[in-house]
Motif scaffolding. Structure first.
Motif, mmCIF file in Angstrom:
data_model
loop_
_atom_site.group_PDB
_atom_site.id
_atom_site.type_symbol
_atom_site.label_atom_id
_atom_site.label_comp_id
_atom_site.label_asym_id
_atom_site.label_seq_id
_atom_site.Cartn_x
_atom_site.Cartn_y
_atom_site.Cartn_z
ATOM 1 N N VAL A 71 1.030 -1.312 0.036
ATOM 2 C CA VAL A 71 0.178 -0.059 0.079
ATOM 3 C C VAL A 71 0.986 1.407 -0.102
ATOM 4 C CG1 VAL A 71 -1.720 1.215 1.366
ATOM 5 C CG2 VAL A 71 -1.774 -1.323 1.127
ATOM 6 N N GLY A 72 0.694 2.292 -0.956
ATOM 7 C CA GLY A 72 1.397 3.494 -0.854
ATOM 8 C C GLY A 72 0.996 4.611 -1.688
ATOM 9 N N LYS A 73 1.486 5.315 -1.882
ATOM 10 C CA LYS A 73 1.191 6.713 -2.637
ATOM 11 C C LYS A 73 1.780 6.827 -4.053
ATOM 12 C CE LYS A 73 -0.277 11.293 -1.239
ATOM 13 N NZ LYS A 73 -0.168 12.461 -0.069
ATOM 14 N N VAL A 74 0.949 7.125 -5.157
ATOM 15 C CA VAL A 74 1.628 7.154 -6.224
ATOM 16 C C VAL A 74 2.488 8.584 -6.475
ATOM 17 C CG1 VAL A 74 1.271 7.713 -8.787
ATOM 18 C CG2 VAL A 74 -0.417 5.994 -7.407
ATOM 19 N N THR A 75 3.501 8.492 -6.702
ATOM 20 C CA THR A 75 4.602 9.697 -6.802
ATOM 21 C C THR A 75 4.654 10.046 -8.325
ATOM 22 O OG1 THR A 75 6.601 8.386 -6.821
ATOM 23 C CG2 THR A 75 5.473 9.243 -4.818
ATOM 24 N N ASP A 79 3.577 5.292 -18.773
ATOM 25 C CA ASP A 79 2.787 4.521 -19.548
ATOM 26 C C ASP A 79 2.537 3.090 -19.158
ATOM 27 O OD1 ASP A 79 2.321 6.416 -21.324
ATOM 28 O OD2 ASP A 79 3.766 5.812 -22.671
ATOM 29 N N ALA A 80 3.334 2.513 -18.734
ATOM 30 C CA ALA A 80 3.154 1.073 -18.139
ATOM 31 C C ALA A 80 3.337 0.985 -16.778
ATOM 32 C CB ALA A 80 4.071 0.246 -18.906
ATOM 33 N N PHE A 81 4.197 1.954 -16.107
ATOM 34 C CA PHE A 81 4.855 1.847 -14.733
ATOM 35 C C PHE A 81 4.130 3.060 -13.972
ATOM 36 C CE2 PHE A 81 7.946 -0.102 -17.481
ATOM 37 C CZ PHE A 81 8.174 -1.466 -16.945
ATOM 38 N N VAL A 82 4.199 2.592 -12.482
ATOM 39 C CA VAL A 82 3.919 3.668 -11.549
ATOM 40 C C VAL A 82 4.588 3.690 -10.371
ATOM 41 C CG1 VAL A 82 2.027 4.181 -10.046
ATOM 42 C CG2 VAL A 82 1.432 3.399 -11.946
ATOM 43 N N GLU A 83 5.197 4.716 -9.975
ATOM 44 C CA GLU A 83 6.103 4.775 -8.833
ATOM 45 C C GLU A 83 5.514 5.151 -7.842
ATOM 46 O OE1 GLU A 83 9.348 7.893 -7.846
ATOM 47 O OE2 GLU A 83 10.226 6.835 -9.314
ATOM 48 N N VAL A 84 5.674 4.185 -6.636
ATOM 49 C CA VAL A 84 4.827 4.106 -5.633
ATOM 50 C C VAL A 84 5.591 4.424 -4.404
ATOM 51 C CG1 VAL A 84 3.250 2.966 -4.054
ATOM 52 C CG2 VAL A 84 3.257 2.616 -6.400
ATOM 53 N N VAL A 90 11.077 5.920 0.481
ATOM 54 C CA VAL A 90 11.010 4.586 0.066
ATOM 55 C C VAL A 90 10.062 4.417 -1.449
ATOM 56 C CG1 VAL A 90 10.981 1.913 0.232
ATOM 57 C CG2 VAL A 90 11.714 3.649 2.189
ATOM 58 N N ARG A 91 10.827 4.323 -2.576
ATOM 59 C CA ARG A 91 9.925 4.352 -3.553
ATOM 60 C C ARG A 91 10.249 3.057 -4.400
ATOM 61 N NH1 ARG A 91 10.484 10.639 -5.117
ATOM 62 N NH2 ARG A 91 9.022 11.433 -3.490
#
Length: 113
Positions: A71-75, A79-84, A90-91
């Motif tokens: 569980v985390g917050k989108v930073t 297109d295909a990836f999300v950094e959380v 810690v990402r």
């Protein structure tokens, strides 16, 4: 010794022939397929479509749950990836398709239909 002769069965009443008997035999199979389509296949396709729209609408600041349970917050959104961000500084980079739930940045969750 104990073998009895086998005789061909005599022709009985004439059975319906042609395409009509084939259609009558196929009606239950077609009915089962229609029932499966409306009770199983179609609702699953709609759920997948709704989930795909939710994943495509992911934005910076949304809280997400990944398929692995993080569980985390989108930073950052690609297109295909999300950094959380899962903890302070810690990402992790997550494949967008593995997101299982998204809560918008305002915290209000849309009503499920």
């Amino acid at each position: 010794m104990f073998a009895t002769p086998a005789y061909a069965q005599a022709a009985g009443a004439a059975a319906p022939t042609g395409g009509m008997s084939f259609l009558i035999q196929m009606v239950p199979l077609i009915a089962i397929f229609v029932i499966f389509y409306f009770l199983l296949i179609r609702p699953q396709q709609q759920r997948m479509k709704k989930h795909r729209a939710m994943i495509d609408a992911a934005r910076k600041g949304d809280q997400v749950v990944t398929g692995g349970g993080l569980v985390g917050k989108v930073t950052k959104v690609d297109d295909a990836f999300v950094e959380v961000e899962i903890a302070a500084n810690v990402r992790v980079k997550v494949v967008k398709a593995t997101l299982s739930d998204i809560t918008p940045a305002g915290g209000a969750r849309p009503a499920n239909d």
